[in-house]
Design an enzyme around this catalytic site. Structure first.
Site, PDB file in Angstrom:
ATOM      1  N   GLU A  58       5.127 -19.339 -22.532  1.00 53.31           N
ATOM      2  CA  GLU A  58       5.200 -18.035 -21.865  1.00 53.31           C
ATOM      3  C   GLU A  58       6.343 -17.193 -22.402  1.00 53.31           C
ATOM      4  OE1 GLU A  58       4.269 -14.830 -19.287  1.00 53.31           O
ATOM      5  OE2 GLU A  58       3.169 -16.414 -20.327  1.00 53.31           O
TER       6      GLU A  58
ATOM      7  N   ASN B 136       1.103   0.148   6.053  1.00 51.36           N
ATOM      8  CA  ASN B 136       1.511  -0.623   4.867  1.00 51.36           C
ATOM      9  C   ASN B 136       2.271  -1.843   5.377  1.00 51.36           C
ATOM     10  OD1 ASN B 136       2.449  -1.669   2.434  1.00 51.36           O
ATOM     11  ND2 ASN B 136       4.306  -0.433   2.539  1.00 51.36           N
ATOM     12  N   GLY B 137       1.822  -3.024   5.020  1.00 53.73           N
ATOM     13  CA  GLY B 137       2.475  -4.252   5.489  1.00 53.73           C
ATOM     14  C   GLY B 137       1.427  -5.256   5.939  1.00 53.73           C
TER      15      GLY B 137
ATOM     16  N   GLU C  42       4.208 -10.018 -26.916  1.00 54.74           N
ATOM     17  CA  GLU C  42       3.415  -8.968 -26.257  1.00 54.74           C
ATOM     18  C   GLU C  42       4.070  -7.587 -26.362  1.00 54.74           C
ATOM     19  OE1 GLU C  42       1.131 -10.257 -22.206  1.00 54.74           O
ATOM     20  OE2 GLU C  42       3.255 -10.783 -22.324  1.00 54.74           O
TER      21      GLU C  42
ATOM     22  N   LYS D 125       5.817 -13.475 -24.003  1.00 54.33           N
ATOM     23  CA  LYS D 125       6.516 -12.283 -23.490  1.00 54.33           C
ATOM     24  C   LYS D 125       7.152 -11.514 -24.649  1.00 54.33           C
ATOM     25  CE  LYS D 125       5.244 -11.539 -19.912  1.00 54.33           C
ATOM     26  NZ  LYS D 125       4.158 -12.383 -20.084  1.00 54.33           N
TER      27      LYS D 125
ATOM     28  N   CYS E 224       0.858  -1.192   0.000  1.00 55.08           N
ATOM     29  CA  CYS E 224       0.000   0.000   0.000  1.00 55.08           C
ATOM     30  C   CYS E 224       0.888   1.233   0.000  1.00 55.08           C
ATOM     31  CB  CYS E 224      -0.850   0.027   1.261  1.00 55.08           C
ATOM     32  SG  CYS E 224      -1.850  -1.424   1.498  1.00 55.08           S
TER      33      CYS E 224
ATOM     34  N   HIS F 201       6.456 -32.212 -37.904  1.00 55.05           N
ATOM     35  CA  HIS F 201       5.169 -32.504 -38.564  1.00 55.05           C
ATOM     36  C   HIS F 201       4.616 -31.278 -39.283  1.00 55.05           C
ATOM     37  CE1 HIS F 201       5.320 -36.341 -36.604  1.00 55.05           C
ATOM     38  NE2 HIS F 201       5.382 -35.780 -35.425  1.00 55.05           N
TER      39      HIS F 201
ATOM     40  N   TRP G  52      -3.763  -1.637  -1.180  1.00 53.32           N
ATOM     41  CA  TRP G  52      -3.727  -2.864  -1.956  1.00 53.32           C
ATOM     42  C   TRP G  52      -4.148  -3.949  -0.987  1.00 53.32           C
ATOM     43  CZ3 TRP G  52      -3.594  -4.381  -6.816  1.00 53.32           C
ATOM     44  CH2 TRP G  52      -3.353  -5.737  -7.090  1.00 53.32           C
TER      45      TRP G  52
ATOM     46  N   ARG H 282       1.277   1.559  -5.952  1.00 55.11           N
ATOM     47  CA  ARG H 282       1.471   0.612  -4.851  1.00 55.11           C
ATOM     48  C   ARG H 282       0.151  -0.027  -4.425  1.00 55.11           C
ATOM     49  NH1 ARG H 282       6.222   1.168  -2.259  1.00 55.11           N
ATOM     50  NH2 ARG H 282       5.329   0.204  -0.410  1.00 55.11           N
TER      51      ARG H 282
ATOM     52  N   LYS I  53      -4.208  -4.565 -19.372  1.00 52.16           N
ATOM     53  CA  LYS I  53      -3.776  -5.366 -18.221  1.00 52.16           C
ATOM     54  C   LYS I  53      -4.830  -6.397 -17.858  1.00 52.16           C
ATOM     55  CE  LYS I  53      -1.051  -6.632 -14.998  1.00 52.16           C
ATOM     56  NZ  LYS I  53       0.086  -7.440 -15.434  1.00 52.16           N
TER      57      LYS I  53
END
Ligand code: BG6
Length: 608
Positions: free
Chosen positions: A481, A101-102, A488, A485, A2, A504, A75, A27, A603
């Site tokens: 993936e 925050n934490g 994208e 990456k 946060c 093939h 967050w 954050r 996103k």
């Protein structure tokens, strides 16, 4: 993760708090709040949603007069995003207010004790415990009360605290969460990170663990837990705000790649209890686990790729059949869901429309749904029967890195748990897997620090038109993936293939100079992979190989080799993906692409 801010000084605090929070939204951005002493009492306003909701409600702070205040942008970790769970949090008579925050890891134990003493709680957060704990120990001296709670809280915290009895004072304290303070030309300011204060000061004090700061309009004092005052040196910051938000990294994507070691350990640590895998939020007893006959993993994009790896790990370790499906296909194919099937929906945002629809479809067929999600309180998290959070923190760059890496960890933990209950691994094997898991953060850090070599290699392929990724088993999942990456963020056409499939058809596309990235981390498949690499190389391909340390054989079939440190056959994805993330990143940077906000992508795709 946060963002907290605080101000005491000559100026009106609220506009400064809102401005600072605006610079800390990277954050966390699911809810926000401020508290300001108005000369008589501490007034508070908090609201679910982006900061602008709070700004509108407070008329950009104008209707919140006062020169001492604290603020927070959230967050969520404990307690879904809501007006009540948003920070700040008051004690019962609104005389003490806190932003945090934490994570207070022993908050449930403290909450129980406080309830026994008659304290009542209005939110589901760990943070509200702090306000009541302070209330319990406060006897008129804020510093002593703060020190008392520090001795009782376990976990991480950066706190901003105000006491109605001491309206001209602002307190801050830190343990394992970032906190900076600074003198402004008209007061003092605190924040979780540099971007929030740069407009007011460029000389900041980085607060160390268990240091307490008492600030007044014209003074700032530092104390340790023995209430002894301390001297501290300030640091001059010459970053601009944009760079500061990225923590000095050029892009959020690179910053988030470097946050992977911490995110990975934050994701497995709460679920490792000695030799036990404890996933409370699974909500499944051993009987429930034994009654699961099959799993179906459903997701989109990189989350789907994590699911492909999950299939190999769950089937290999827990010997349970796993199907993996693209959510956009699954939702319309009228899936056959037999009794005893556990549906797993994986999603970073928890809002992807196809994945959400797949969840609802599964539930409408009576299936039990487990969500593996990064955003607390998101739709998928709320609508799944149970949710396992990946603690990656907010991810800003469109191309996922740390959230994907945490999804892998969540799937490893699930496989280890099911294997432990189903007895498909020995205690010795499980112990080794746990040791291997604990080594991953340092191994990822080491691979990230190897970036220069990959940057040099990537710069040779800025003009590449087609790139092929090949692998077998889990390495095929890694290739999927790795290829995404690259696509994208660099807009280079790239495909991933199960290496045995190449002959093939697709091998017809290989010509002189074509770049083929071969991933071979599965010892039992080395030989097969090397012959596939020789196949493409004899047709002119340039072969980049990603393989395990000690696999000397690969040299005869590859032009460029990147080695990953030793781990077990199930966890190689977490290491082999790092050089491939860096490869995609440096090609994108080299081509001058918008790394964090690539064209045509979002996103989270919340529409179909
Ligand atoms: C895309 C993102 O929009 O959605 C990808 O750009 C992501 O990075 C995919 O993998 C799925 O998103 P989520 O939030 O459901 O994991």
């Amino acid at each position: 993760m946060c963002g907290i801010v605080g101000y005491v000084g000559e100026r009106q605090a609220a506009p400064i708090l809102l401005d600072g929070l605006g610079k800390l939204e990277y954050r966390g951005y699911d809810s926000a709040g401020i508290a300001v002493y108005d000369g008589e009492k501490i007034r508070m306003k908090k609201a679910k949603g982006r900061l602008k909701v709070l700004s509108e409600l407070t008329h950009d702070g104008e209707i919140f007069p006062g020169q001492t205040g604290i603020g927070h942008t959230r967050w969520a970790t404990h307690g879904e995003p809501s007006d009540v769970n948003a920070h700040p949090h008051f004690n019962a008579d609104n005389s003490i207010v806190v932003v945090h925050n934490g994570i207070i890891e022993n908050y449930l134990k403290l909450k129980k004790k406080l309830k026994e003493k008659g304290y009542e709680f209005v939110s589901d957060t760990d943070t509200e415990v702090i306000a009541h704990l302070l209330d319990h120990y406060y006897r008129g001296n804020p510093l002593q009360a703060i020190i008392k709670i520090m001795h009782r809280m376990e976990g991480s915290y950066a706190l901003g605290i105000m006491f109605r009895d001491h309206p001209e004072e602002l307190y801050a304290v830190r343990k394992d969460s970032p906190l900076i303070v600074g003198h402004t030309k008209d007061g003092c300011i605190i924040a979780s990170d540099v971007p929030a204060v740069l407009k007011y000061t460029r000389d900041v004090y980085f607060i160390e663990n268990e240091e307490i700061v008492r600030m007044k309009q014209d003074s700032m004092e530092f104390f340790n837990v023995d209430e002894e005052s301390m001297e501290k040196e300030s640091t001059h910051i010459d970053w601009d705000v944009d760079a500061a938000e990225k923590g000095g990294y050029e892009h959020f994507m690179l910053k988030e790649m470097y946050e992977q070691p911490k995110a990975i350990s934050d994701t497995f640590s709460p679920r490792l209890k000695g030799k036990e895998i404890v996933i409370e939020e699974l909500g499944m007893s051993d009987e429930d686990i034994l009654s699961v006959k099959k799993m179906m993993i459903v997701a989109c994009g990189s989350a789907y790729h994590a699911g492909v790896t999950g299939k190999y790990v769950l089937e290999g370790m827990a010997r349970i059949p796993v199907e993996v499906d693209l959510a956009s296909e699954y939702r319309y194919r009228d899936p056959l869901i037999e009794e005893g099937t556990l549906i797993i929906i994986i999603s970073q945002s928890g809002e992807t429309a196809d994945s959400l629809a797949a969840l609802r479809d599964s539930r409408s067929r009576g299936a039990k749904v487990l969500g593996i999600v990064n955003v607390v309180g998101s739709s998928i998290a709320r609508e799944a029967d149970n949710v396992m959070y990946t603690w990656a923190g907010p991810e800003i760059a469109v191309a996922t890195t740390k959230a994907y890496s945490c999804q892998l960890i969540a799937l490893y933990l699930l496989a280890m748990k099911f294997a432990q209950v189903r007895g498909t691994v020995t205690d010795g094997e499980l112990e080794r897997y746990i040791e291997d898991l604990k080594r991953i953060p340092d191994q990822v850090e080491m691979l990230l620090n190897n970036k220069n070599r990959i940057q040099k290699f990537a710069n040779r392929y800025l003009a590449a038109r087609d790139v092929f990724f090949i692998g077998r088993g889990i390495d095929y999942a890694i290739s999927l993936e790795g290829s995404l990456k690259l696509k994208e963020i660099s807009y280079i056409h790239s495909e991933a293939y199960a290496a045995g499939e190449l002959k093939h058809g697709t091998i017809s596309l290989i010509e002189e100079g074509t770049l083929v990235a071969a991933v071979l981390t599965q010892e039992k498949l080395y030989k097969k992979m090397i012959s596939n690499m020789v196949e493409v190389r004899t047709r002119g391909a340039f072969v980049l190989a990603v393989t395990n340390e000690g696999n000397g054989d690969v040299k005869r079939a590859a032009d460029y080799v990147i080695y990953i440190p030793e781990t077990n056959q199930y966890f190689t994805n977490s290491l082999a993906i790092i050089p491939l993330q860096l490869f995609g990143y440096y090609i994108s940077v080299g081509k001058g692409c918008d790394v964090d906000k690539p064209r045509n992508l979002a996103k989270s795709v919340t529409v179909e």
